[in-house]
Write a protein that holds these residues in place. Structure first.
Motif, short mmCIF file in Angstrom:
data_model
loop_
_atom_site.label_atom_id
_atom_site.label_comp_id
_atom_site.label_asym_id
_atom_site.label_seq_id
_atom_site.Cartn_x
_atom_site.Cartn_y
_atom_site.Cartn_z
N VAL A 37 0.84 -1.20 0.00
CA VAL A 37 0.00 0.00 0.00
C VAL A 37 0.88 1.25 0.00
N VAL A 54 -4.76 5.81 4.39
CA VAL A 54 -5.50 4.95 3.46
C VAL A 54 -5.52 3.52 3.99
N PHE A 55 -4.38 3.05 4.47
CA PHE A 55 -4.31 1.68 4.97
C PHE A 55 -5.21 1.51 6.20
N ALA A 58 -8.74 1.24 5.02
CA ALA A 58 -8.94 -0.07 4.38
C ALA A 58 -9.02 -1.18 5.42
N ALA A 85 -7.48 -0.60 -0.29
CA ALA A 85 -6.65 0.60 -0.15
C ALA A 85 -6.49 1.31 -1.50
N TRP A 89 -7.50 5.12 -2.13
CA TRP A 89 -6.52 6.11 -2.58
C TRP A 89 -7.01 6.79 -3.87
#
Length: 192
Positions: A37, A54-55, A58, A85, A89
């Motif tokens: 990621v 983002v991770f 997710a 992810a 993004w």
């Protein structure tokens, strides 16, 4: 939990692993999926902080699907997590493209280069905007960013049904804060 559990687990086995030892399962998912990621986000112009954000989003989605039993894996858990992810993004990139004047987190270094009086004045102005948000938004943002409380604790304290609901509300509050600061900045710029 073994490495093979996350490489191609049935969703029920993964769910059991998450329920039995959540910290261990999430740590293993982090180790397996986060580097991919981070590479994805950084190749597309994001920062390491962007990749972490983002991770985290997710991982929350993945965890909720696994625990609720709605997760259907057709690939490994880490591949599925990277896919979530990637979509998150792409959504963030589209949002940033629509709002080109938005100050990105990396631009906060410019504040540090300002003179101390100007930085103090700016911090006071931001606190003023936070106060105008309302009690619920102000408390959520302060608890998360200033007191660094986990979203699980914030969700429980504010009566949200899930961590995801608290995440969404935090995002909405942050967007309201950004919009009010942006509107004030544009007004000040025009007045000159």
């Amino acid at each position: 939990m073994t490495t093979s559990l996350l490489s191609a687990p049935p969703a029920t086995t993964l769910r059991q692993a998450l329920l039995a030892d959540r910290a261990r399962a999430l740590t293993q998912l982090y180790r397996q999926a986060f580097p991919a990621v981070r590479r994805l986000v950084q190749r597309q112009g994001g920062s390491a902080q962007d990749a972490q954000d983002v991770f985290q989003d997710a991982l929350v989605v993945f965890y909720e699907q696994a625990v609720l039993g709605t997760l259907e894996l057709t690939a490994s858990a880490s591949t599925y997590l990277v896919s979530i992810a990637r979509h998150r993004w792409q959504h963030e990139l589209r949002r940033r493209a629509r709002l080109p004047n938005e100050a990105l987190p990396d631009e906060s270094d410019a504040l540090a280069a300002e003179e101390p009086e100007a930085a103090e004045e700016t911090a006071f102005a931001v606190r003023d905007y936070v106060e105008r948000l309302g009690v619920k938004c102000r408390d959520m943002l302060l608890n998360f960013y200033y007191f660094q409380q986990p979203l699980t604790q914030i969700a429980e304290a504010n009566g949200y049904r899930s961590v995801r609901s608290a995440t969404v509300q935090k995002f909405k509050c942050l967007e309201r804060l950004r919009a009010s600061v942006r509107a004030a900045f544009c007004t000040e710029t025009i007045e000159y």
